[in-house]
Design a protein around this motif. Sequence first.
Motif, mmCIF file in Angstrom:
data_model
loop_
_atom_site.group_PDB
_atom_site.id
_atom_site.type_symbol
_atom_site.label_atom_id
_atom_site.label_comp_id
_atom_site.label_asym_id
_atom_site.label_seq_id
_atom_site.Cartn_x
_atom_site.Cartn_y
_atom_site.Cartn_z
ATOM 1 N N UNK A 128 32.625 20.598 132.367
ATOM 2 C CA UNK A 128 33.112 21.452 133.464
ATOM 3 C C UNK A 128 32.676 20.993 134.848
ATOM 4 N N UNK A 129 31.548 20.299 134.934
ATOM 5 C CA UNK A 129 31.065 19.835 136.236
ATOM 6 C C UNK A 129 31.877 18.656 136.753
ATOM 7 N N UNK A 130 32.672 18.055 135.889
ATOM 8 C CA UNK A 130 33.481 16.905 136.285
ATOM 9 C C UNK A 130 33.587 15.904 135.160
ATOM 10 N N UNK A 131 34.550 15.012 135.264
ATOM 11 C CA UNK A 131 34.762 14.014 134.228
ATOM 12 C C UNK A 131 33.783 12.858 134.392
ATOM 13 N N UNK A 132 33.288 12.367 133.272
ATOM 14 C CA UNK A 132 32.585 11.087 133.281
ATOM 15 C C UNK A 132 33.530 10.099 132.626
ATOM 16 N N UNK A 133 34.030 9.169 133.414
ATOM 17 C CA UNK A 133 35.100 8.300 132.934
ATOM 18 C C UNK A 133 34.724 6.833 133.098
ATOM 19 N N UNK A 134 34.803 6.108 131.997
ATOM 20 C CA UNK A 134 34.626 4.651 132.009
ATOM 21 C C UNK A 134 35.987 4.034 131.698
ATOM 22 N N UNK A 135 36.623 3.377 132.670
ATOM 23 C CA UNK A 135 37.938 2.777 132.413
ATOM 24 C C UNK A 135 37.865 1.741 131.293
ATOM 25 N N UNK A 136 38.956 1.569 130.556
ATOM 26 C CA UNK A 136 38.958 0.609 129.443
ATOM 27 C C UNK A 136 38.681 -0.818 129.907
ATOM 28 N N UNK A 137 37.792 -1.490 129.191
ATOM 29 C CA UNK A 137 37.473 -2.890 129.438
ATOM 30 C C UNK A 137 37.245 -3.580 128.094
ATOM 31 N N UNK A 138 37.420 -4.896 128.100
ATOM 32 C CA UNK A 138 37.170 -5.681 126.888
ATOM 33 C C UNK A 138 36.034 -6.674 127.090
ATOM 34 N N UNK A 139 35.248 -6.520 128.169
ATOM 35 C CA UNK A 139 34.175 -7.482 128.418
ATOM 36 C C UNK A 139 32.918 -7.130 127.627
ATOM 37 N N UNK A 140 31.980 -8.065 127.588
ATOM 38 C CA UNK A 140 30.790 -7.938 126.738
ATOM 39 C C UNK A 140 29.862 -6.806 127.174
ATOM 40 N N UNK A 141 29.950 -6.395 128.426
ATOM 41 C CA UNK A 141 29.053 -5.363 128.918
ATOM 42 C C UNK A 141 29.571 -3.949 128.701
ATOM 43 N N UNK A 142 30.812 -3.819 128.210
ATOM 44 C CA UNK A 142 31.385 -2.485 128.079
ATOM 45 C C UNK A 142 30.707 -1.650 126.999
ATOM 46 N N UNK A 143 30.373 -2.272 125.875
ATOM 47 C CA UNK A 143 29.774 -1.511 124.780
ATOM 48 C C UNK A 143 28.444 -0.869 125.192
ATOM 49 N N UNK A 144 27.501 -1.591 125.835
ATOM 50 C CA UNK A 144 26.282 -0.921 126.311
ATOM 51 C C UNK A 144 26.565 0.219 127.292
ATOM 52 N N UNK A 145 27.595 0.067 128.131
ATOM 53 C CA UNK A 145 27.964 1.154 129.047
ATOM 54 C C UNK A 145 28.386 2.399 128.267
ATOM 55 N N UNK A 146 29.213 2.184 127.243
ATOM 56 C CA UNK A 146 29.692 3.303 126.436
ATOM 57 C C UNK A 146 28.534 3.982 125.703
#
Length: 290
Positions: A128-146
């Motif tokens: 409710x406070x707002x969306x936390x959004x990580x845009x789709x990526x296929x790079x090696x650093x995306x998985x740790x971000x998720x």
Amino acid sequence: MLTPEHLHALQNLPLAARQAAEGFLHGQHLSRRKGAGMEFSQYRPYQPGDDLRRLDWRLAARSDRYYLRESEVDTSLTVHLVLDATASMNHPDDNGLTKLDYARLLLAALAYLATQQGDAVGLTILHPAGLRHLPPRADARQLPRLYHALETAEAAGTFPSAEVLAPLTARRQRALTICVSDMYESGTEIEGLLTRLRATSGEVLLLHLMARNELEFSFRGAVTFEDLETGRRLQLNADQQRAAWQQQLQEWLRDTARQARRHGFDYHQLSTAAPFTQALREFLRRRVAG
């Protein structure tokens, strides 16, 4: 495959995700397409406009014919993971896992599995406070971000307003949307969001998550129930109300499934006591079908 309790006990989301998904990858036959990947597949004759970097010059020197080396690469996909992080997801099951705990593990396993297939993966946490959004990526650093976003997600409040959700559907982008939610809503806000996502993005896989103690109504004696989103309380005798509860619950589950399928969602009900097998299988099935 390890149970959700064992995976949660690891207290290490990346390790739990890998262990949950790795065994599932063995023996899967992935959809493949011809392309300029690394694994050689076959030759085909050169055609005007083809990339000359793929021309086999040694073969041309020997035969005076021009052929391109084709290879097989995995088909890729954009996967949009959506987590319902409203307060009702704090409901604990008898095994000690909350719905949010289970959803974290499941989405982490799906993210790992999608990444292993070369897919671009994104995540939206509905709060409710707002969306936390990580845009789709296929790079090696995306998985740790998720993983970090999932590990730090907290469930609170009610479903976000239409204004908060608007950026999610403002842009058209083909994707497989996978939403994990307990589908507790005051009106039809979850259904409305997923309907708009289906219109703008394509396929929607709805994983309807329920705690086993909700499904079986395993409570005993005098119990006080509290709505985690409104704070309203209800006192009742669980033994006396069990039959009526289960009848009404089954009616609601049937209606929810029917409505979801009417809107074109791929709907599946999950229990917090169940392994992730069904959800992972459904992801791969949708991936191959797409």
